[in-house]
Design a protein around this motif. Structure first.
Motif, PDB file in Angstrom:
ATOM      1  N   VAL A 159       0.837  -1.206   0.000  1.00 56.79           N
ATOM      2  CA  VAL A 159       0.000   0.000   0.000  1.00 56.79           C
ATOM      3  C   VAL A 159       0.873   1.258   0.000  1.00 56.79           C
ATOM      4  CG1 VAL A 159      -1.676   1.321   1.335  1.00 56.79           C
ATOM      5  CG2 VAL A 159      -1.970  -1.132   1.063  1.00 56.79           C
ATOM      6  N   ASN A 160       1.936   1.268   0.787  1.00 58.65           N
ATOM      7  CA  ASN A 160       2.823   2.426   0.814  1.00 58.65           C
ATOM      8  C   ASN A 160       3.581   2.598  -0.489  1.00 58.65           C
ATOM      9  OD1 ASN A 160       3.182   3.758   3.750  1.00 58.65           O
ATOM     10  ND2 ASN A 160       2.632   1.605   3.978  1.00 58.65           N
ATOM     11  N   ALA A 161       3.906   1.484  -1.153  1.00 55.91           N
ATOM     12  CA  ALA A 161       4.606   1.580  -2.430  1.00 55.91           C
ATOM     13  C   ALA A 161       3.704   2.142  -3.524  1.00 55.91           C
ATOM     14  CB  ALA A 161       5.148   0.221  -2.842  1.00 55.91           C
ATOM     15  N   LEU A 162       2.411   1.859  -3.453  1.00 54.87           N
ATOM     16  CA  LEU A 162       1.481   2.320  -4.479  1.00 54.87           C
ATOM     17  C   LEU A 162       0.902   3.695  -4.169  1.00 54.87           C
ATOM     18  CD1 LEU A 162      -0.485  -0.974  -5.247  1.00 54.87           C
ATOM     19  CD2 LEU A 162       1.343   0.072  -6.601  1.00 54.87           C
ATOM     20  N   PHE A 163       0.487   3.907  -2.912  1.00 55.63           N
ATOM     21  CA  PHE A 163      -0.251   5.120  -2.568  1.00 55.63           C
ATOM     22  C   PHE A 163       0.571   6.115  -1.755  1.00 55.63           C
ATOM     23  CE2 PHE A 163      -3.293   1.697  -3.096  1.00 55.63           C
ATOM     24  CZ  PHE A 163      -4.213   2.250  -3.967  1.00 55.63           C
ATOM     25  N   GLY A 164       1.786   5.749  -1.354  1.00 57.92           N
ATOM     26  CA  GLY A 164       2.613   6.678  -0.604  1.00 57.92           C
ATOM     27  C   GLY A 164       3.108   7.822  -1.466  1.00 57.92           C
ATOM     28  N   TYR A 165       3.259   8.989  -0.866  1.00 61.12           N
ATOM     29  CA  TYR A 165       3.680  10.168  -1.622  1.00 61.12           C
ATOM     30  C   TYR A 165       5.195  10.358  -1.583  1.00 61.12           C
ATOM     31  CZ  TYR A 165       4.181  15.008  -3.090  1.00 61.12           C
ATOM     32  OH  TYR A 165       4.567  16.149  -3.734  1.00 61.12           O
ATOM     33  N   ASN A 166       5.805  10.214  -0.427  1.00 64.13           N
ATOM     34  CA  ASN A 166       7.243  10.449  -0.306  1.00 64.13           C
ATOM     35  C   ASN A 166       8.072   9.290  -0.853  1.00 64.13           C
ATOM     36  OD1 ASN A 166       6.919  12.967   0.936  1.00 64.13           O
ATOM     37  ND2 ASN A 166       6.689  12.018   2.959  1.00 64.13           N
ATOM     38  N   HIS A 167       7.618   8.056  -0.631  1.00 68.67           N
ATOM     39  CA  HIS A 167       8.402   6.885  -1.025  1.00 68.67           C
ATOM     40  C   HIS A 167       7.609   5.948  -1.921  1.00 68.67           C
ATOM     41  CE1 HIS A 167      11.411   8.106   1.927  1.00 68.67           C
ATOM     42  NE2 HIS A 167      10.454   8.207   2.817  1.00 68.67           N
ATOM     43  N   GLY A 168       6.529   6.404  -2.493  1.00 71.91           N
ATOM     44  CA  GLY A 168       5.724   5.558  -3.357  1.00 71.91           C
ATOM     45  C   GLY A 168       5.342   6.268  -4.639  1.00 71.91           C
ATOM     46  N   LEU A 169       4.363   5.693  -5.322  1.00 72.76           N
ATOM     47  CA  LEU A 169       3.899   6.252  -6.593  1.00 72.76           C
ATOM     48  C   LEU A 169       2.918   7.394  -6.418  1.00 72.76           C
ATOM     49  CD1 LEU A 169       3.378   2.936  -8.629  1.00 72.76           C
ATOM     50  CD2 LEU A 169       5.352   4.477  -8.642  1.00 72.76           C
ATOM     51  N   GLY A 170       2.374   7.580  -5.220  1.00 71.95           N
ATOM     52  CA  GLY A 170       1.458   8.689  -4.971  1.00 71.95           C
ATOM     53  C   GLY A 170       0.133   8.558  -5.678  1.00 71.95           C
ATOM     54  N   MET A 171      -0.404   7.371  -5.735  1.00 71.00           N
ATOM     55  CA  MET A 171      -1.676   7.147  -6.428  1.00 71.00           C
ATOM     56  C   MET A 171      -2.852   7.466  -5.505  1.00 71.00           C
ATOM     57  SD  MET A 171      -0.691   3.522  -8.228  1.00 71.00           S
ATOM     58  CE  MET A 171      -2.366   3.278  -8.796  1.00 71.00           C
ATOM     59  N   GLY A 172      -3.784   8.285  -5.984  1.00 73.28           N
ATOM     60  CA  GLY A 172      -5.036   8.496  -5.288  1.00 73.28           C
ATOM     61  C   GLY A 172      -4.987   9.392  -4.073  1.00 73.28           C
ATOM     62  N   PHE A 173      -3.935  10.198  -3.909  1.00 73.52           N
ATOM     63  CA  PHE A 173      -3.933  11.084  -2.747  1.00 73.52           C
ATOM     64  C   PHE A 173      -4.793  12.311  -3.013  1.00 73.52           C
ATOM     65  CE2 PHE A 173      -0.534  12.952  -5.218  1.00 73.52           C
ATOM     66  CZ  PHE A 173      -0.668  14.303  -4.984  1.00 73.52           C
ATOM     67  N   VAL A 174      -5.317  12.877  -1.946  1.00 69.86           N
ATOM     68  CA  VAL A 174      -6.193  14.045  -2.002  1.00 69.86           C
ATOM     69  C   VAL A 174      -5.432  15.239  -1.450  1.00 69.86           C
ATOM     70  CG1 VAL A 174      -8.404  15.027  -1.268  1.00 69.86           C
ATOM     71  CG2 VAL A 174      -8.207  12.567  -1.705  1.00 69.86           C
ATOM     72  N   THR A 175      -5.582  16.365  -2.099  1.00 67.78           N
ATOM     73  CA  THR A 175      -4.901  17.572  -1.640  1.00 67.78           C
ATOM     74  C   THR A 175      -5.881  18.719  -1.543  1.00 67.78           C
ATOM     75  OG1 THR A 175      -3.131  19.155  -2.146  1.00 67.78           O
ATOM     76  CG2 THR A 175      -4.252  18.160  -4.005  1.00 67.78           C
ATOM     77  N   PHE A 176      -5.696  19.547  -0.525  1.00 69.85           N
ATOM     78  CA  PHE A 176      -6.457  20.778  -0.349  1.00 69.85           C
ATOM     79  C   PHE A 176      -5.567  22.004  -0.506  1.00 69.85           C
ATOM     80  CE2 PHE A 176      -8.559  17.445   2.032  1.00 69.85           C
ATOM     81  CZ  PHE A 176      -9.880  17.576   1.645  1.00 69.85           C
TER      82      PHE A 176
END
Length: 253
Positions: free
Chosen positions: A199-216
């Motif tokens: 999960v961290n490799a796919l959805f992590g921002y600093n050490h992953g692919l950053g998939m599906g993160f939400v930003t404000f």
């Protein structure tokens, strides 16, 4: 070389140029000066020529403001060749002399200006070539100069609306950028399963692919370009075509 990066764009110069120009308009003397300079060899006639100038030729107008913004916009972005020099120093431990650095930057910049000169009859001169990024600066010029130092009655002035929007945007940048930085990159999937490596490799921002993160954070949304600058066609938003409600914008890439 820091994160988050700090960028000073030409918009800063555009906003500061108006009070600076109006201050120079009041401070600088209106006296005219005359200087004598050597004439050009091929001009003929006398060897010298007198030139008259004034430090305060007239009120600070929108043409001078546009010229200042254009000059600031040329140098605000920097040269891409400086990334080559930074990569050589950081990753390859190569430190070249100043002559190499200057020639590298100047040569790449001249290639870009040459291509711009070659393509200007296709990308600049036609009146239909509207660049969306310049529309923002044009609207700001109109706001700052159309009603400058003239009170408006019956509705909110352009300057007041601008300062209110500026203050609100500052508060919005301050909230996710300083007080609650998790709003900038909200990796909600990693919060559900923080110990899962996949999960961290796919959805992590600093050490992953950053998939599906939400930003404000608007600086994250507009990192590659503001979505408000480039207008979209209303045809794509309507369930059926209505030619009278559509418009097209030519975007140069």
């Amino acid at each position: 070389m820091r994160y988050p990066s700090v960028a000073i764009t030409a918009l800063v110069a555009q906003l500061l140029a108006l009070p600076a120009g109006k201050a120079c308009e009041r401070i600088f003397p209106r006296r005219e000066y005359t200087i004598t300079l050597p004439a050009l060899p091929f001009s003929g006639g006398a060897w010298t020529k007198q030139h008259r100038f004034s430090l305060n030729p007239g009120p600070f107008n929108v043409k001078e403001h546009c010229l200042i913004t254009v000059m600031a916009n040329v140098v605000a972005g920097g040269a891409y060749a400086t990334d080559i020099i930074a990569a050589q120093r950081t990753f390859y431990l190569q430190r070249w002399n100043a002559a190499y650095q200057l020639l590298l930057v100047i040569s790449t910049q001249m290639i870009g200006f040459s291509l711009a000169g070659v393509c200007r009859r296709f990308l600049v001169w036609p009146s239909s070539m509207i660049w969306p990024a310049t529309l923002v600066n044009t609207a700001l010029f109109n706001t700052l100069h159309s009603t400058y130092d003239r009170p408006e009655k019956g509705y909110m002035s352009r300057e007041r609306f601008f300062f209110i929007a500026f203050f609100c945007s500052f508060l919005w940048y301050f909230l996710p950028g300083y007080l609650f930085t998790a709003l900038s990159v909200f990796s909600w999937v990693c919060w559900i399963r923080p110990q899962d490596k996949m999960v961290n490799a796919l959805f992590g921002y600093n050490h992953g692919l950053g998939m599906g993160f939400v930003t404000f954070d608007w600086s994250m949304i507009a990192y590659t370009g503001s979505p408000l600058v480039t207008p979209v066609s209303l045809r794509s938003l309507l369930p059926f075509p209505r030619p009278q409600l559509t418009y097209s914008v030519c975007i140069g890439v």
